[in-house]
Design an enzyme around this catalytic site. Structure first.
Site, short mmCIF file in Angstrom:
data_model
loop_
_atom_site.label_atom_id
_atom_site.label_comp_id
_atom_site.label_asym_id
_atom_site.label_seq_id
_atom_site.Cartn_x
_atom_site.Cartn_y
_atom_site.Cartn_z
N HIS A 49 -9.67 35.95 1.98
CA HIS A 49 -8.27 36.16 2.33
C HIS A 49 -8.12 37.23 3.42
O HIS A 49 -7.30 37.11 4.33
CB HIS A 49 -7.47 36.57 1.09
CG HIS A 49 -7.17 35.43 0.16
ND1 HIS A 49 -8.12 34.89 -0.66
CD2 HIS A 49 -6.03 34.75 -0.08
CE1 HIS A 49 -7.58 33.91 -1.37
NE2 HIS A 49 -6.31 33.80 -1.03
N HIS A 60 -0.90 39.58 -4.82
CA HIS A 60 -0.32 40.53 -5.76
C HIS A 60 1.11 40.85 -5.33
O HIS A 60 1.36 41.71 -4.49
CB HIS A 60 -1.15 41.81 -5.80
CG HIS A 60 -2.57 41.59 -6.21
ND1 HIS A 60 -2.95 41.33 -7.50
CD2 HIS A 60 -3.72 41.55 -5.47
CE1 HIS A 60 -4.27 41.17 -7.55
NE2 HIS A 60 -4.75 41.28 -6.34
N HIS A 80 -1.96 26.68 -2.50
CA HIS A 80 -2.93 25.58 -2.55
C HIS A 80 -2.45 24.35 -3.31
O HIS A 80 -3.10 23.31 -3.26
CB HIS A 80 -4.23 26.08 -3.19
CG HIS A 80 -4.86 27.22 -2.46
ND1 HIS A 80 -5.55 27.04 -1.28
CD2 HIS A 80 -4.91 28.55 -2.74
CE1 HIS A 80 -6.00 28.22 -0.86
NE2 HIS A 80 -5.62 29.15 -1.72
N HIS A 101 -9.98 18.77 -18.72
CA HIS A 101 -9.64 18.13 -20.00
C HIS A 101 -9.01 19.13 -20.96
O HIS A 101 -8.69 18.78 -22.09
CB HIS A 101 -10.89 17.51 -20.64
CG HIS A 101 -11.91 18.52 -21.07
ND1 HIS A 101 -11.93 19.08 -22.32
CD2 HIS A 101 -12.96 19.05 -20.41
CE1 HIS A 101 -12.95 19.93 -22.40
NE2 HIS A 101 -13.58 19.93 -21.26
N GLY A 113 -11.06 37.34 -7.59
CA GLY A 113 -10.81 37.92 -6.28
C GLY A 113 -11.84 38.92 -5.83
O GLY A 113 -12.23 38.96 -4.66
N GLU A 192 -4.77 35.89 -26.93
CA GLU A 192 -5.92 35.01 -26.79
C GLU A 192 -6.91 35.69 -25.86
O GLU A 192 -6.56 36.04 -24.72
CB GLU A 192 -5.49 33.66 -26.22
CG GLU A 192 -6.61 32.76 -25.74
CD GLU A 192 -7.62 32.43 -26.82
OE1 GLU A 192 -8.82 32.70 -26.61
OE2 GLU A 192 -7.19 31.92 -27.88
N ASN A 200 -11.35 26.14 -30.11
CA ASN A 200 -12.12 24.94 -30.42
C ASN A 200 -11.23 23.72 -30.63
O ASN A 200 -11.68 22.58 -30.52
CB ASN A 200 -12.97 25.16 -31.67
CG ASN A 200 -14.34 25.72 -31.34
OD1 ASN A 200 -14.73 25.81 -30.18
ND2 ASN A 200 -15.07 26.12 -32.35
N ARG A 439 -22.03 14.51 -42.59
CA ARG A 439 -22.65 15.09 -41.41
C ARG A 439 -23.96 15.78 -41.71
O ARG A 439 -24.89 15.76 -40.89
CB ARG A 439 -21.67 16.08 -40.75
CG ARG A 439 -20.50 15.38 -40.08
CD ARG A 439 -19.51 16.37 -39.54
NE ARG A 439 -18.48 15.68 -38.74
CZ ARG A 439 -17.45 16.31 -38.19
NH1 ARG A 439 -17.29 17.61 -38.34
NH2 ARG A 439 -16.57 15.62 -37.48
N GLY A 584 -12.59 15.26 -39.78
CA GLY A 584 -11.15 15.05 -39.93
C GLY A 584 -10.47 16.11 -40.77
O GLY A 584 -9.26 16.27 -40.71
#
Length: 608
Positions: A49, A60, A80, A101, A113, A192, A200, A439, A584
């Site tokens: 930049h 910023h 962009h 996804h 940056g 988070e 997950n 499983r 499930g």
């Protein structure tokens, strides 16, 4: 969409240069700008930049840099275009670096940056092409394991107050936030630690177990909560907490209805391993349940203006004088260490599947070479910090391997594919186990095959019916053939044996009985070209252990007493699945116990 060259020209006149990594921007420093004009830093986005004639204000727009970096990402999009638009521009690349996804990712999740950029998906996928990013080339993977003890004595730079603090943005956390708001909670913060929400949950493949639903009745499927309870207890080797399993089964239909009422309809019903009835609910057409629900929850959060703070990590739970939880210390990417006082805290932080050191400590019998299907944030932070404030941990050594990790990728091939008719064979082209057993048994059986791998063989009917097979094709990891013999040659499976095995299997399907391996309700033949093979291997998938909770999702201490003010839901908790989780039951647990934790936290808040 603005092309980069046009955007640079439009923004080049803005002058207030200040590249920083702190919450408040520093004044312009000419020496600092020179650092990005040459040398290694010239390859970073800040350098790119700078050489284009742009200053800091181009990215910023405020002196305050939020931990979620929303203001920076707004400027990325202005310049962009959106992730979708960028995906169209890079559609000829394989894989397409802007086709996600896991939803509308922040640009800064990949593009840094002032340090080398690292493609977020290389934390899970082995994509050599994405180790060659244009700006800030780096093949390094981010490190997420942290020594939480180092935060014990640190003082916060500020203190905030809220009614409810939710830690973790998977399906359990989002469900808890919705349930709490419906119960009257107005002041709520969700944190988070990763750069993208979803945990997950966004990777979940199969579906959500529920018994006695309207969708089962519409399909002529007979099922009830008692049968789901019995299957879950049996699948967990009868060591699960029956009180928690009863809640899971009895409230499963209610959770399906709750989702449906809010616009997340799971109408497709499939068969899962270890279940006596088809009860694995997913989106229409058999698509992945995780991305579907994650998009739903992200949209709901946006509509409600949820205060969701990304790049913000829980580092300590705070206890009051009476032993109750009164809040937490958190670490923001830019803000630093600060305190959030809360009347209730819900832990929805997930398990330990991406923490190999902790897995080795608990289960040295699991080879460190075994891969994981978990997203990299699954480090066990909530369990460790819960234990630090006295919480009991149950089933600590119960780690589940999923038998069907797609070889070459962290993608799980769901049991839904086998439930629709796929058949297991080994390299020798022979069946070796029922495709719909539990499983733990399947993982053990696959591990014993040549190379520790197996193949799921299916035909065009299954590919058309189950959208989840699409991931293997998009990643170029599915083999195909116009005949079974051609498929065997292309996939490295003994062609002669494969033809004979499927011919015998089709006879069993026609008769509705599998005398060789006892596959339940066998009926779908593999007989419609083209034919396909997906190579799979066992991987660390789920942690059945975790914090001890009661049916109200309240965390229990080592003396068997409730830790007031602390709630938990999903993989951070133990007791529901015992020694083995049925496919499930995870998504079912996230929605049901997420709802309960939000409702119970709301009751506490109303009374305090």
């Amino acid at each position: 969409m603005f092309k980069p060259s046009v955007a640079y020209a439009l923004m080049a006149g803005v002058l207030s240069f200040a590249f920083v990594n702190t919450a408040s921007a520093a004044p312009f420093n000419a020496d600092l700008s020179k650092q990005y004009m040459s040398g290694d830093k010239a390859a970073y986005l800040a350098g790119v930049h700078t050489k284009k004639g742009l200053d800091c204000a181009a990215c910023h727009t405020t002196n305050v840099i939020s931990d979620s970096e929303t203001e920076i990402n707004k400027q990325c999009v202005i310049c962009h275009g959106s992730l979708e638009q960028m995906g169209a521009e890079t559609s000829t690349q394989s894989p397409n670096p802007h086709k996600s996804h896991i939803g509308q990712m922040q640009c800064t999740a990949c593009h840094s940056g002032h340090v080398p950029s690292v493609a977020y998906c290389t934390n899970c996928h082995d994509f050599p092409s994405l180790n060659k990013m244009k700006q800030g080339v780096s093949g390094l993977k981010a490190k997420f394991t942290d020594d939480l003890s180092k935060y014990e004595g640190l003082k916060p730079v500020k203190v905030e107050k809220t009614d409810l603090l939710i830690v973790g943005s998977g399906a359990a956390g989002f469900t808890a936030s919705m349930a709490a708001r419906e119960a009257g909670v107005k002041n709520l913060i969700m944190i988070e630690k990763m750069a993208v929400p979803g945990g997950n949950s966004q990777l979940a493949a199969g579906g959500m177990n529920a018994a006695g639903t309207k969708f089962q009745r519409q399909a002529g499927i007979e099922d009830n909560p008692q049968l789901m309870f019995d299957d879950t207890m049996k699948g967990g080797k009868n060591v699960s907490n029956p009180d928690l399993v009863k809640v899971l089964a009895d409230k499963s239909n209610e959770s399906i209805e709750w989702l449906d009422k809010h616009g997340a309809t799971l109408s497709h019903v499939g068969q899962g391993g270890g279940s006596s009835a088809a009860r694995m609910h997913g989106p229409a057409g058999g698509a992945f349940v995780g991305p579907y629900l994650s998009k739903f929850f992200r949209d709901e959060a946006a509509k409600s203006n949820l205060d969701l703070r990304l790049n913000t990590k829980l580092v300590k739970l705070i206890k009051g004088h009476n032993g109750e939880i009164t809040g937490a210390l958190v670490k923001g990417k830019h803000t630093g260490i600060y305190q959030i006082d809360a009347k209730a805290v819900i832990l929805a932080t997930g398990g330990i599947g991406a923490n190999p050191a902790l897995i080795q400590k608990l289960r040295p019998d699991i080879s460190p070479e075994v891969k994981t299907s978990n997203q990299p944030g699954s480090q066990g932070d909530g369990i460790i910090l819960g234990e630090n404030v006295g919480a009991a941990v149950v089933d600590a050594k119960e780690i589940q391997l999923n038998p069907t990790l797609l070889v070459g990728s962290p993608v799980i091939v769901s049991e839904t594919v086998r439930g629709a008719g796929a058949v297991f064979v080994n390299k020798e082209g022979k069946r070796f186990i029922s495709e719909l057993t539990t499983r733990d048994k399947t993982s053990a059986a696959v591990s014993k095959q040549t190379g520790g791998v197996a193949y799921e063989i299916f035909d065009q009917k299954v590919r058309d019916k189950v959208k989840q097979t699409g991931a293997a094709f998009e990643l170029g990891l599915a083999k195909e053939g116009k005949t079974l013999e051609e498929l065997g040659k292309n996939a490295g499976i003994d062609p002669k044996n494969l033809v004979a095995t499927i011919a015998q299997y089709n006879k069993y399907a026609e008769a509705g009985n599998d005398p060789e391996f006892g596959r339940p309700k066998i009926s779908a033949k593999v007989d419609t070209p083209n034919f396909y093979a997906i190579e799979v291997t066992p991987a660390i998938h789920y942690y059945m252990g975790g914090l001890k909770i009661n049916p109200q999702a309240k965390v229990i201490d080592k003396n068997g007493k409730v830790i007031e003010g602390l709630f938990a839901a999903w993989e951070v908790t133990g007791g529901v699945h015992g020694k083995n989780r049925l496919g499930g039951n995870s998504i079912s647990e996230t929605i049901t116990f997420g709802r309960i934790s939000g409702e119970e936290a709301a009751k506490r808040i109303a009374n305090n």
